[in-house]
Write an enzyme that holds these catalytic residues in place. Structure first.
Site, PDB file in Angstrom:
ATOM      1  N   THR A  11      44.160  42.925  42.989  1.00 49.47           N
ATOM      2  CA  THR A  11      45.366  42.872  42.170  1.00 49.47           C
ATOM      3  C   THR A  11      46.277  41.711  42.549  1.00 49.47           C
ATOM      4  O   THR A  11      47.390  41.606  42.028  1.00 49.47           O
ATOM      5  CB  THR A  11      46.159  44.193  42.278  1.00 49.47           C
ATOM      6  N   LYS A  14      45.213  27.332  56.802  1.00 52.59           N
ATOM      7  CA  LYS A  14      45.896  27.690  58.047  1.00 52.59           C
ATOM      8  C   LYS A  14      44.942  28.221  59.103  1.00 52.59           C
ATOM      9  O   LYS A  14      45.337  28.411  60.269  1.00 52.59           O
ATOM     10  CB  LYS A  14      47.009  28.691  57.753  1.00 52.59           C
TER      11      LYS A  14
END
Length: 327
Positions: free
Chosen positions: A15, A130
């Site tokens: 979602t 990252k």
């Protein structure tokens, strides 16, 4: 035709921004037999059900990647898995470190275990820039997750399941993107805060990210870390593209941020091949029958892939056009 075409697919964290874009692409182009979405938030599931007009090919599981049994139930009869679930906020990770370990590390291992036990064919896990030479806890947990998925091919060697990783940079228009923040301040007539005008970032659209993941399923044999060859942008140029009339001011780099992002470190560069659309970081050890790709060139000695030394750049006008279709 993709290997995903006509198959049963599951996406964790389905979602989120990527999940919503992936579902749209899969329903429109992959003709899935069924598409299973597992996520924690019932409100988001309700909203996305409405968005996709209750498409009968979609299956909805409330669940968490921390729960291995729930994952195994959701993966029953599934052919391919996209692992997109993660906790992602850099500053929140520093304040709640072990919660990130539980979701991003332990949750990833649960996905590995459930996929093997359920006979899933291929799993692609989403990573982040990252995770390369990480300086914050979020990046460190994603680096561990990357290594878990690559090493899972040893663990699954006697089984048909194979694992690969896709790593990319900032996504235009995703939740948490700076784009709507800049636009809101400009609409209110406010000044635009910039961390550092020298700051650079890799930049990719959601559609590009989805297609890259789909293509990676077609290419992978297990153990690869795929990195798209995408352009960089300067944060000052982004502010100019979005709010040309607004003044800017520097606030300094926040804790856990880098001035420039990296997707392939110099050490990983020694195992990297270059293709026209991507880099492939090959596994350090591969005992499951991994065969290096025939295509691709070995990158030069000392290679690293960083946003400030990239050979592709977005201009102010490029940024203006890209953000116009994503906001």
């Amino acid at each position: 035709m993709s290997v995903l075409t006509g198959s049963s697919i599951l996406i964790t964290g389905g979602t989120g921004s990527f999940g919503k874009a992936f579902i749209r692409y899969a329903l429109d182009h992959l003709a899935p037999r069924r598409l299973v979405v597992i996520s924690r938030d019932e409100l988001k599931q309700y909203e996305i059900k409405q968005h996709f007009d209750h498409d009968e090919r979609l299956r909805w599981f409330i669940g968490d990647v921390r729960d291995r049994e729930r994952l195994a139930r959701a993966m029953h009869g599934v052919d391919y898995v996209v692992h997109a679930a993660a906790l992602k906020q850099v500053d929140t990770a520093e304040y709640n470190p072990f919660e990130y370990v539980r979701t991003n590390v332990a949750g990833s291992q649960n996905v590995v275990e459930a996929a093997i036990d359920c006979g899933v064919r291929k799993v692609v896990a989403l990573s982040t820039d990252k995770a390369s030479s990480p300086i914050n806890l979020y990046g460190a947990t994603k680096l561990v997750a990357d290594k878990l998925f690559v090493s899972a091919n040893h663990y699954a060697a006697a089984h048909p399941t194979r694992f690969a990783v896709v790593r990319y940079g900032n996504v235009v228009g995703s939740r948490g993107s700076v784009v709507p923040f800049f636009l809101r301040l400009a609409a209110e007539g406010g000044s635009i805060p910039i961390t550092d005008k020298r700051m650079t970032r890799f930049w990719i659209t959601l559609d590009q990210a989805v297609r890259f993941v789909v293509d990676s399923f077609d290419m992978m044999q297990g153990g690869e870390l795929y990195v798209p060859r995408i352009p960089s942008m300067r944060i000052g140029d982004l502010a100019e593209a979005l709010a040309p009339e607004s003044p800017t001011y520097e606030i300094g780099i926040r804790p856990g941020e880098k001035l420039h992002e990296e997707m392939i470190s110099p050490d990983d560069g020694r195992r990297t091949l270059c293709l026209p659309d991507r880099y492939i970081v090959q596994p350090t050890i591969a005992t499951w029958g991994y065969v290096p790709p025939q295509a691709g060139q070995v990158v030069p000695e000392g290679f690293s892939y960083q946003s400030d030394t990239n050979d592709q750049w977005l201009s102010v006008e490029d940024l203006r056009q890209m953000t116009a279709v994503t906001v």
